[in-house]
Design a protein around this motif. Structure first.
Motif, PDB file in Angstrom:
ATOM      1  N   MET A  94       0.635  -1.273   0.028  1.00  0.00           N
ATOM      2  CA  MET A  94       0.019   0.113  -0.008  1.00  0.00           C
ATOM      3  C   MET A  94       0.899   1.259  -0.178  1.00  0.00           C
ATOM      4  O   MET A  94       0.487   2.281  -0.582  1.00  0.00           O
ATOM      5  CB  MET A  94      -0.739  -0.010   1.211  1.00  0.00           C
ATOM      6  CG  MET A  94      -1.910   1.078   1.249  1.00  0.00           C
ATOM      7  SD  MET A  94      -3.118   1.077   2.645  1.00  0.00           S
ATOM      8  CE  MET A  94      -1.816   0.817   4.019  1.00  0.00           C
ATOM      9  N   VAL A  95       1.927   1.176   0.771  1.00  0.00           N
ATOM     10  CA  VAL A  95       2.876   2.446   0.652  1.00  0.00           C
ATOM     11  C   VAL A  95       4.099   2.530  -0.028  1.00  0.00           C
ATOM     12  O   VAL A  95       4.763   3.366   0.201  1.00  0.00           O
ATOM     13  CB  VAL A  95       3.409   2.728   2.354  1.00  0.00           C
ATOM     14  CG1 VAL A  95       1.789   2.685   3.264  1.00  0.00           C
ATOM     15  CG2 VAL A  95       4.148   1.337   2.554  1.00  0.00           C
ATOM     16  N   SER A  96       3.947   1.350  -0.958  1.00  0.00           N
ATOM     17  CA  SER A  96       5.309   1.380  -1.756  1.00  0.00           C
ATOM     18  C   SER A  96       5.515   2.600  -2.639  1.00  0.00           C
ATOM     19  O   SER A  96       6.985   2.909  -2.729  1.00  0.00           O
ATOM     20  CB  SER A  96       5.295  -0.022  -2.475  1.00  0.00           C
ATOM     21  OG  SER A  96       3.978   0.034  -3.479  1.00  0.00           O
ATOM     22  N   LYS A  97       4.742   3.122  -3.312  1.00  0.00           N
ATOM     23  CA  LYS A  97       4.961   4.250  -4.032  1.00  0.00           C
ATOM     24  C   LYS A  97       5.487   5.438  -3.159  1.00  0.00           C
ATOM     25  O   LYS A  97       6.244   6.261  -3.493  1.00  0.00           O
ATOM     26  CB  LYS A  97       3.674   4.570  -4.992  1.00  0.00           C
ATOM     27  CG  LYS A  97       4.036   5.549  -5.999  1.00  0.00           C
ATOM     28  CD  LYS A  97       2.782   5.835  -6.801  1.00  0.00           C
ATOM     29  CE  LYS A  97       2.942   7.035  -7.953  1.00  0.00           C
ATOM     30  NZ  LYS A  97       1.749   7.199  -8.689  1.00  0.00           N
ATOM     31  N   SER A 130      11.221   2.220  -9.743  1.00  0.00           N
ATOM     32  CA  SER A 130      11.323   0.842  -9.133  1.00  0.00           C
ATOM     33  C   SER A 130      10.468   0.753  -8.341  1.00  0.00           C
ATOM     34  O   SER A 130      10.258  -0.616  -8.048  1.00  0.00           O
ATOM     35  CB  SER A 130      12.900   0.868  -8.723  1.00  0.00           C
ATOM     36  OG  SER A 130      12.954   1.529  -7.587  1.00  0.00           O
ATOM     37  N   TRP A 131       9.570   1.409  -8.137  1.00  0.00           N
ATOM     38  CA  TRP A 131       8.448   1.297  -7.011  1.00  0.00           C
ATOM     39  C   TRP A 131       7.442   0.184  -7.691  1.00  0.00           C
ATOM     40  O   TRP A 131       7.007  -0.583  -6.998  1.00  0.00           O
ATOM     41  CB  TRP A 131       7.874   2.349  -6.441  1.00  0.00           C
ATOM     42  CG  TRP A 131       6.905   3.037  -7.604  1.00  0.00           C
ATOM     43  CD1 TRP A 131       6.903   3.854  -8.198  1.00  0.00           C
ATOM     44  CD2 TRP A 131       5.402   2.400  -7.660  1.00  0.00           C
ATOM     45  NE1 TRP A 131       5.885   4.239  -8.912  1.00  0.00           N
ATOM     46  CE2 TRP A 131       4.756   3.401  -8.720  1.00  0.00           C
ATOM     47  CE3 TRP A 131       4.517   1.580  -7.199  1.00  0.00           C
ATOM     48  CZ2 TRP A 131       3.812   3.157  -9.183  1.00  0.00           C
ATOM     49  CZ3 TRP A 131       3.175   1.597  -7.649  1.00  0.00           C
ATOM     50  CH2 TRP A 131       2.817   2.266  -8.601  1.00  0.00           C
ATOM     51  N   TRP A 162      -7.367   2.957  -7.935  1.00  0.00           N
ATOM     52  CA  TRP A 162      -6.346   2.380  -7.098  1.00  0.00           C
ATOM     53  C   TRP A 162      -6.056   2.974  -5.771  1.00  0.00           C
ATOM     54  O   TRP A 162      -5.972   2.043  -4.620  1.00  0.00           O
ATOM     55  CB  TRP A 162      -5.058   2.201  -7.712  1.00  0.00           C
ATOM     56  CG  TRP A 162      -4.363   3.432  -8.041  1.00  0.00           C
ATOM     57  CD1 TRP A 162      -4.389   4.463  -9.169  1.00  0.00           C
ATOM     58  CD2 TRP A 162      -3.366   4.157  -7.105  1.00  0.00           C
ATOM     59  NE1 TRP A 162      -3.414   5.601  -8.796  1.00  0.00           N
ATOM     60  CE2 TRP A 162      -2.785   5.198  -7.616  1.00  0.00           C
ATOM     61  CE3 TRP A 162      -2.961   3.541  -5.725  1.00  0.00           C
ATOM     62  CZ2 TRP A 162      -2.080   5.916  -6.912  1.00  0.00           C
ATOM     63  CZ3 TRP A 162      -1.954   4.455  -5.356  1.00  0.00           C
ATOM     64  CH2 TRP A 162      -1.490   5.551  -5.569  1.00  0.00           C
ATOM     65  N   PHE A 163      -6.309   4.197  -5.805  1.00  0.00           N
ATOM     66  CA  PHE A 163      -5.795   4.872  -4.436  1.00  0.00           C
ATOM     67  C   PHE A 163      -6.836   4.708  -3.336  1.00  0.00           C
ATOM     68  O   PHE A 163      -6.696   5.162  -2.199  1.00  0.00           O
ATOM     69  CB  PHE A 163      -5.585   6.442  -4.473  1.00  0.00           C
ATOM     70  CG  PHE A 163      -6.680   7.174  -5.392  1.00  0.00           C
ATOM     71  CD1 PHE A 163      -7.890   7.644  -4.657  1.00  0.00           C
ATOM     72  CD2 PHE A 163      -6.477   7.267  -6.780  1.00  0.00           C
ATOM     73  CE1 PHE A 163      -8.864   8.240  -5.589  1.00  0.00           C
ATOM     74  CE2 PHE A 163      -7.695   7.747  -7.485  1.00  0.00           C
ATOM     75  CZ  PHE A 163      -8.634   8.509  -6.928  1.00  0.00           C
ATOM     76  N   VAL A 164      -8.106   4.272  -3.772  1.00  0.00           N
ATOM     77  CA  VAL A 164      -9.233   3.797  -3.051  1.00  0.00           C
ATOM     78  C   VAL A 164      -9.154   2.179  -2.603  1.00  0.00           C
ATOM     79  O   VAL A 164      -9.496   1.668  -1.435  1.00  0.00           O
ATOM     80  CB  VAL A 164     -10.595   4.291  -3.311  1.00  0.00           C
ATOM     81  CG1 VAL A 164     -11.734   3.688  -2.639  1.00  0.00           C
ATOM     82  CG2 VAL A 164     -10.593   5.636  -3.525  1.00  0.00           C
ATOM     83  N   LEU A 165      -9.213   1.545  -3.879  1.00  0.00           N
ATOM     84  CA  LEU A 165      -9.211   0.038  -3.763  1.00  0.00           C
ATOM     85  C   LEU A 165      -7.956  -0.696  -2.805  1.00  0.00           C
ATOM     86  O   LEU A 165      -8.388  -1.628  -1.867  1.00  0.00           O
ATOM     87  CB  LEU A 165      -9.108  -0.360  -5.154  1.00  0.00           C
ATOM     88  CG  LEU A 165     -10.310  -0.168  -6.056  1.00  0.00           C
ATOM     89  CD1 LEU A 165     -10.005  -0.468  -7.472  1.00  0.00           C
ATOM     90  CD2 LEU A 165     -11.610  -0.649  -5.550  1.00  0.00           C
ATOM     91  N   VAL A 166      -6.760  -0.141  -3.098  1.00  0.00           N
ATOM     92  CA  VAL A 166      -5.631  -0.790  -2.251  1.00  0.00           C
ATOM     93  C   VAL A 166      -5.844  -0.508  -0.806  1.00  0.00           C
ATOM     94  O   VAL A 166      -5.615  -1.522  -0.072  1.00  0.00           O
ATOM     95  CB  VAL A 166      -4.267  -0.063  -2.856  1.00  0.00           C
ATOM     96  CG1 VAL A 166      -3.244  -0.352  -1.835  1.00  0.00           C
ATOM     97  CG2 VAL A 166      -3.999  -0.552  -4.256  1.00  0.00           C
TER      98      VAL A 166
END
Length: 474
Positions: free
Chosen positions: A307-310, A324-325, A444-448
């Motif tokens: 979830m926080v990778s980016k 690379s994220w 994606w920012f809601v679904l993840v």
């Protein structure tokens, strides 16, 4: 009595966490110092020499240190023979390595001028590991953790003194001296000299020594295969694509390694508890409950990391490495199943089935290499980035295969109770979350985050039950 084992496991985990985590933090903080003193070429040489040395250690010692901790933890074994067998095996293995060492530089150019130093590193590291593993088997848990911190501090001090003057050799010397000093400290503080007996003495249990070698020997190819799994993708990315793609892939790998660091805090404590639990019925119950909590923590931690990778990569790497994220979700999946597979390997350790551990790891290594050779060049034709992503996919599939094989195979030796529905649902949620995050689908920012909450709710009960078990009978 049943409650004590959970408290003991938790207490040992905290003790080892203090030693391991502090060491990792100190080494991380020293990275700017190393890279400012050494050139990129020198640092690359240091990395190559240390990696080769670490690969030589289990080969030269015939993996005997794994047997020292395993047999040393048993109450009815002769501790004198355990330590002595470990010592004599290491010395014999090192002698064989020293004989063949002159030819190494013909296969590895970077070894030229450093062969003796690498040999000294291998011997010093093997002997220190022997001393701390045996001390751990005697119950010196706090001393074991303190030794790890002391080794790191001494290593750092020696590097500050030696690195500016002796460069690459200074780095290796710092490791050698620190290992020798802290190994001797443990040897004398734990009074291990009282356990050394001559191999010709009647007190020396040759049957036990043979059992230890039989247990340890299959772990050598396992360690080599594990090294292949962890390192082959790097070399194949360079071979099939280029060093730039490998640089992105290597940078992304740093993030899932956080899971490995946290899991390793638990590993030392768990191996003690696993062996000490001798009642067969209690073993099943103990393993099942600990695995339930362990897998829940692994799933939640992995989901949170995806979830926080980016966001994390915005400040962890430079602008050129930010892309690379996108590797992180698939690499996190791979790491998750690697952690679960490692936990299941403790069943093989408990039941003295090291050959099963070796065979399953070899299968994983084979799958990994074959898929790397297929996916990296195939996807690399589309774009170098996708070629490196193919390496991540190969790693994930190989670890998933390893997990499935061990989950089935270990049932022959210990009927661990799995919460199948929870495990399958967690895997599916984690897999879908990884895809959504990597592809960046609409919303994606809601679904993840929503999937993270769902997975957390699904697994939180297992963790809360474990915490309640510890607190209720305090």
């Amino acid at each position: 009595m049943a409650q004590n084992r959970y408290k003991r496991l938790m207490g040992n985990t905290i003790i080892f966490a203090i030693g391991t985590f502090s060491s990792k933090v100190l080494v991380f903080l020293m990275l700017p110092f190393y890279t400012n003193i050494l050139s990129t070429g020198e640092y690359g040489t240091v990395d190559a020499l240390i990696n080769v040395g670490q690969l030589m250690i289990p080969i030269a010692s015939v993996g005997i240190n794994n047997a020292v901790i395993r047999f040393g933890l048993e109450n009815n074994t002769d501790k004198n023979s355990v330590l002595s067998s470990g010592l004599y095996t290491i010395l014999a293995g090192f002698a064989c390595l020293a004989v063949v060492s002159p030819i190494l530089r013909y296969f590895m150019d970077f070894m030229s001028g450093y062969t003796i130093a690498v040999l000294a590193f291998v011997l010093a590291s093997s002997l220190r590991t022997l001393c701390i593993q045996f001390a751990l088997s005697l119950g010196y848990n706090k001393m074991y953790a303190a030794n790890g911190i002391g080794n790191t501090f001494l290593n750092i001090i020696l590097n500050i003194i030696l690195l500016p003057h002796y460069r690459v050799m200074g780095y290796i010397l710092a490791n050698i001296i620190a290992d020798l000093v802290l190994g001797l400290v443990m040897f004398f503080l734990a009074k291990e000299y009282n356990y050394i007996v001559s191999p010709f003495s009647k007190r020396y249990d040759r049957k036990l020594a043979k059992q230890m070698r039989q247990y340890a020997l299959p772990l050598v190819p396992q360690t080599v295969c594990q090294w292949i799994i962890n390192m082959s993708d790097r070399y194949l990315i360079i071979f099939f694509i280029n060093t730039e793609a490998n640089g992105l892939y290597a940078a992304a790998n740093k993030i899932p390694n956080v899971l490995l660091i946290v899991a390793n805090l638990f590993a030392d404590a768990w191996q003690i508890s696993a062996v000490k639990e001798s009642d067969p019925k209690e073993q099943v119950d103990f393993f099942s409950k600990v695995l339930g909590a362990y897998s829940s923590i692994a799933f939640i931690g992995s989901s949170g990391l995806i979830m926080v990778s980016k966001f994390v990569m915005t400040f962890m790497v430079g602008k050129d490495f930010f892309i690379s994220w996108r590797f992180i979700p698939i690499l996190t999946l791979a790491t998750t199943f690697g952690l679960l597979s490692t936990f299941l390997a403790s069943v093989y350790m408990l039941k003295l089935r090291s050959r099963n551990s070796m065979v399953t790891t070899m299968i994983c290594a084979g799958v990994n290499i074959v898929l790397n050779c297929i996916l990296i060049p195939t996807l690399g034709k589309i774009d170098p980035f996708y070629g490196a992503l193919g390496a991540g996919i190969a790693t994930f599939i190989s670890y998933f295969v390893l997990f499935m094989i061990r989950a089935i195979n270990t049932q022959k030796y210990l009927k661990i109770r799995w919460n199948i529905k929870k495990t399958v649902c967690s895997v599916v949620i984690l897999f879908v979350q990884a895809i959504i995050m990597s592809v960046q689908t609409p919303l994606w920012f809601v679904l993840v985050p929503a999937l993270f909450v769902l997975l957390f709710v699904l697994n939180a009960r297992e963790i809360l039950l474990s915490i309640n078990k510890l607190l209720r009978r305090g």
